[in-house]
Design a protein around this motif. Structure first.
Motif, PDB file in Angstrom:
ATOM      1  N   ASP A  64       0.829  -1.208   0.000  1.00  0.00           N
ATOM      2  CA  ASP A  64       0.000   0.000   0.000  1.00  0.00           C
ATOM      3  C   ASP A  64       0.871   1.269   0.000  1.00  0.00           C
ATOM      4  N   PRO A  65       1.669   1.462  -1.050  1.00  0.00           N
ATOM      5  CA  PRO A  65       2.546   2.644  -1.088  1.00  0.00           C
ATOM      6  C   PRO A  65       1.803   3.941  -1.376  1.00  0.00           C
ATOM      7  N   GLU A  66       0.527   3.873  -1.780  1.00  0.00           N
ATOM      8  CA  GLU A  66      -0.179   5.105  -2.139  1.00  0.00           C
ATOM      9  C   GLU A  66      -0.276   6.082  -0.973  1.00  0.00           C
ATOM     10  N   ARG A  67      -0.373   5.599   0.252  1.00  0.00           N
ATOM     11  CA  ARG A  67      -0.465   6.514   1.399  1.00  0.00           C
ATOM     12  C   ARG A  67       0.831   7.300   1.574  1.00  0.00           C
ATOM     13  N   TRP A  68       1.972   6.621   1.393  1.00  0.00           N
ATOM     14  CA  TRP A  68       3.264   7.312   1.538  1.00  0.00           C
ATOM     15  C   TRP A  68       3.446   8.351   0.434  1.00  0.00           C
ATOM     16  N   PHE A  69       3.103   7.984  -0.807  1.00  0.00           N
ATOM     17  CA  PHE A  69       3.209   8.939  -1.907  1.00  0.00           C
ATOM     18  C   PHE A  69       2.263  10.118  -1.691  1.00  0.00           C
ATOM     19  N   ASN A  70       1.067   9.860  -1.205  1.00  0.00           N
ATOM     20  CA  ASN A  70       0.108  10.941  -0.985  1.00  0.00           C
ATOM     21  C   ASN A  70       0.612  11.916   0.074  1.00  0.00           C
ATOM     22  N   ARG A  71       1.180  11.400   1.128  1.00  0.00           N
ATOM     23  CA  ARG A  71       1.728  12.266   2.172  1.00  0.00           C
ATOM     24  C   ARG A  71       2.902  13.081   1.632  1.00  0.00           C
ATOM     25  N   LEU A  72       3.711  12.456   0.777  1.00  0.00           N
ATOM     26  CA  LEU A  72       4.857  13.158   0.196  1.00  0.00           C
ATOM     27  C   LEU A  72       4.390  14.325  -0.676  1.00  0.00           C
ATOM     28  N   PHE A  73       3.378  14.115  -1.477  1.00  0.00           N
ATOM     29  CA  PHE A  73       2.895  15.161  -2.382  1.00  0.00           C
ATOM     30  C   PHE A  73       2.150  16.268  -1.644  1.00  0.00           C
ATOM     31  N   THR A  74       1.437  15.918  -0.589  1.00  0.00           N
ATOM     32  CA  THR A  74       0.699  16.945   0.149  1.00  0.00           C
ATOM     33  C   THR A  74       1.618  17.783   1.026  1.00  0.00           C
ATOM     34  N   ASP A  75       2.717  17.204   1.484  1.00  0.00           N
ATOM     35  CA  ASP A  75       3.652  17.949   2.339  1.00  0.00           C
ATOM     36  C   ASP A  75       4.611  18.819   1.534  1.00  0.00           C
ATOM     37  N   HIS A  76       4.819  18.508   0.271  1.00  0.00           N
ATOM     38  CA  HIS A  76       5.793  19.241  -0.546  1.00  0.00           C
ATOM     39  C   HIS A  76       5.119  19.693  -1.843  1.00  0.00           C
ATOM     40  N   ALA A  77       4.830  20.979  -1.896  1.00  0.00           N
ATOM     41  CA  ALA A  77       4.128  21.507  -3.073  1.00  0.00           C
ATOM     42  C   ALA A  77       4.970  21.395  -4.340  1.00  0.00           C
ATOM     43  N   PHE A  78       6.294  21.442  -4.218  1.00  0.00           N
ATOM     44  CA  PHE A  78       7.135  21.377  -5.415  1.00  0.00           C
ATOM     45  C   PHE A  78       7.047  20.005  -6.077  1.00  0.00           C
ATOM     46  N   LEU A  79       6.527  19.025  -5.340  1.00  0.00           N
ATOM     47  CA  LEU A  79       6.250  17.718  -5.929  1.00  0.00           C
ATOM     48  C   LEU A  79       4.771  17.564  -6.284  1.00  0.00           C
ATOM     49  N   GLY A  80       3.905  18.073  -5.400  1.00  0.00           N
ATOM     50  CA  GLY A  80       2.474  17.899  -5.597  1.00  0.00           C
ATOM     51  C   GLY A  80       1.915  18.669  -6.777  1.00  0.00           C
ATOM     52  N   VAL A  81       2.372  19.905  -6.966  1.00  0.00           N
ATOM     53  CA  VAL A  81       1.837  20.715  -8.068  1.00  0.00           C
ATOM     54  C   VAL A  81       2.221  20.137  -9.430  1.00  0.00           C
ATOM     55  N   PRO A  82       3.503  19.810  -9.689  1.00  0.00           N
ATOM     56  CA  PRO A  82       3.813  19.168 -10.985  1.00  0.00           C
ATOM     57  C   PRO A  82       3.090  17.842 -11.169  1.00  0.00           C
ATOM     58  N   ALA A  83       2.899  17.113 -10.085  1.00  0.00           N
ATOM     59  CA  ALA A  83       2.180  15.839 -10.201  1.00  0.00           C
ATOM     60  C   ALA A  83       0.736  16.072 -10.627  1.00  0.00           C
ATOM     61  N   ASP A  84       0.099  17.117 -10.090  1.00  0.00           N
ATOM     62  CA  ASP A  84      -1.276  17.441 -10.484  1.00  0.00           C
ATOM     63  C   ASP A  84      -1.348  17.859 -11.944  1.00  0.00           C
ATOM     64  N   PHE A  85      -0.388  18.660 -12.376  1.00  0.00           N
ATOM     65  CA  PHE A  85      -0.352  19.049 -13.794  1.00  0.00           C
ATOM     66  C   PHE A  85      -0.162  17.812 -14.678  1.00  0.00           C
ATOM     67  N   ALA A  86       0.720  16.917 -14.263  1.00  0.00           N
ATOM     68  CA  ALA A  86       0.960  15.705 -15.054  1.00  0.00           C
ATOM     69  C   ALA A  86      -0.303  14.851 -15.122  1.00  0.00           C
ATOM     70  N   TYR A  87      -0.994  14.699 -13.994  1.00  0.00           N
ATOM     71  CA  TYR A  87      -2.190  13.865 -13.985  1.00  0.00           C
ATOM     72  C   TYR A  87      -3.294  14.471 -14.851  1.00  0.00           C
ATOM     73  N   ALA A  88      -3.399  15.805 -14.848  1.00  0.00           N
ATOM     74  CA  ALA A  88      -4.492  16.469 -15.555  1.00  0.00           C
ATOM     75  C   ALA A  88      -4.239  16.647 -17.047  1.00  0.00           C
ATOM     76  N   SER A  89      -3.001  16.468 -17.513  1.00  0.00           N
ATOM     77  CA  SER A  89      -2.710  16.819 -18.906  1.00  0.00           C
ATOM     78  C   SER A  89      -2.016  15.736 -19.716  1.00  0.00           C
ATOM     79  N   LEU A  90      -0.980  15.113 -19.167  1.00  0.00           N
ATOM     80  CA  LEU A  90      -0.152  14.215 -19.983  1.00  0.00           C
ATOM     81  C   LEU A  90      -0.956  13.058 -20.560  1.00  0.00           C
ATOM     82  N   HIS A  91      -1.911  12.568 -19.808  1.00  0.00           N
ATOM     83  CA  HIS A  91      -2.743  11.448 -20.259  1.00  0.00           C
ATOM     84  C   HIS A  91      -3.430  11.769 -21.588  1.00  0.00           C
ATOM     85  N   TYR A  92      -3.778  13.032 -21.783  1.00  0.00           N
ATOM     86  CA  TYR A  92      -4.529  13.442 -22.969  1.00  0.00           C
ATOM     87  C   TYR A  92      -3.646  14.069 -24.050  1.00  0.00           C
ATOM     88  N   VAL A  93      -2.374  14.246 -23.762  1.00  0.00           N
ATOM     89  CA  VAL A  93      -1.465  14.882 -24.722  1.00  0.00           C
ATOM     90  C   VAL A  93      -0.454  13.882 -25.274  1.00  0.00           C
TER      91      VAL A  93
END
Length: 352
Positions: A64-93
């Motif tokens: 269950d690594p998703e909890r650790w990754f989620n905590r990492l992204f929520t605690d560090h915006a420099f990781l969370g913000v690019p991850a959100d952009f990647a999730y919202a765009s790369l799949h469709y581009v």
């Protein structure tokens, strides 16, 4: 000696495939997939229960690594913000871009790759229908929705990756399987197999791995969702070749019934190679009569009704040697022997 040869151009491999037929086909399939995905949302309670069950199994198996990754992204915006952009765009581009690249640069592999992707997508739709699953961010087990947390940085709202005000156009309970991971795996394999330099192949390896981390860190998928996405692509690959063969047989029957040339015949003509050799030896007045031979020619006959021009041959000239011959070791290309000396010793060996 002049050798004329023709190699089939990339366009010849596409056969009857044209962008004005491929683009509507892909658009229709994706439209049907998106529309059906909205219609099969399923019961919310069932979807939440399925999500909780998946998380429970992962915890029992310590996968269950998703909890650790989620905590990492929520605690560090420099990781969370690019991850959100990647999730919202790369799949469709990235996925459409890879399709276009294959069409332009690797046409011999395009049809198989496109069919593989489309069949896998339809299999994923079956998964959404049979097992509606709530993502981690919607089951109230301590996960934080990073798309909502960093929503002010991008165009998305609180409804997955949908733009603000368009949340009703997405199905939030379609976590199983993860086609974000499945499509990224397809893209990675295409880049690895058909890329011609290390940079492209390295991107092919990194893209699916990064996508898997992103979908878990943003609390949109479980690890088992990602594994199901990989399995979906594997099943799609197994079914792609039989599907192509069945489609070709059906098209052959239809075209035969309509009295038209089957696709296979037209493609064989379009991809035909023409090889010609023209050999000329000797020159008039040098004691050997000029000889011209032209006959090493192999062509694939054009089928009736086949369209499209055959590529023009490319000519490569082989220079003559100093003695004027074009064959190996000074012998002429027609294989004739050198003239014997005249005189009383003609036809006799030299005596020492």
């Amino acid at each position: 000696m002049t050798i004329t040869a023709t190699a089939p151009r990339a366009a010849a491999y596409r056969g009857k495939l044209r962008w004005w037929t491929e683009l509507p086909l892909i658009a229709v399939i994706y439209g049907l997939y998106s529309g059906a995905r909205l219609l099969v949302r399923g019961d919310v309670d069932d979807a939440v229960e399925h999500g909780a069950d998946i998380l429970h199994v992962e915890q029992l198996t310590h996968l269950d690594p998703e909890r650790w990754f989620n905590r990492l992204f929520t605690d560090h915006a420099f990781l969370g913000v690019p991850a959100d952009f990647a999730y919202a765009s790369l799949h469709y581009v990235v996925t459409p871009a890879i399709l276009v690249w294959l069409w332009r640069r690797r046409p011999t592999h395009y049809r198989m790759a496109r069919t593989w992707l489309m069949i896998s997508t339809l299999i994923g739709l079956v998964g959404f229908t049979v097992v509606p699953t709530a993502p981690p961010r919607l089951i109230n087990h301590g996960f934080i929705d990073t798309m909502a947390q960093y929503g002010s940085y991008g165009w998305w709202g609180t409804d997955a990756s949908a733009p603000r005000g368009m949340g009703h156009l997405t199905n939030q309970y379609a976590a199983m399987p993860s086609l974000h991971v499945g499509w990224s795996l397809w893209c990675g394999i295409m880049l690895w197999r058909y890329g011609r330099n290390r940079v492209v192949r390295t991107l092919g390896v990194l893209y699916p791995l990064v996508t898997a981390c992103v979908v878990m860190g943003t609390a949109n998928h479980y690890l088992f969702d990602a594994a199901a996405g990989v399995a979906t692509m594997g099943l799609g690959y197994v079914l792609a070749k039989p599907a192509l063969r069945a489609t070709d047989r059906l098209l052959a029957r239809v075209t035969k019934a309509l009295g038209r040339t089957p696709r296979a015949a037209e493609e064989s003509v379009s991809a035909s190679a023409v090889v010609a050799a023209h050999v000329t030896k000797g020159e008039a007045g040098d004691g050997v009569e000029g000889l011209s031979a032209s006959g090493l020619t192999a062509t694939v006959p054009a089928a009736a009704g086949a369209g499209g021009p055959v590529p023009q041959p490319r000519t490569v000239s082989v220079p003559r040697r100093a003695d004027g011959s074009t064959g190996p070791d000074g012998a002429d290309s027609a294989g004739s022997e050198a003239p014997r000396p005249a005189g009383e010793h003609a036809g006799q060996g030299r005596m020492s």
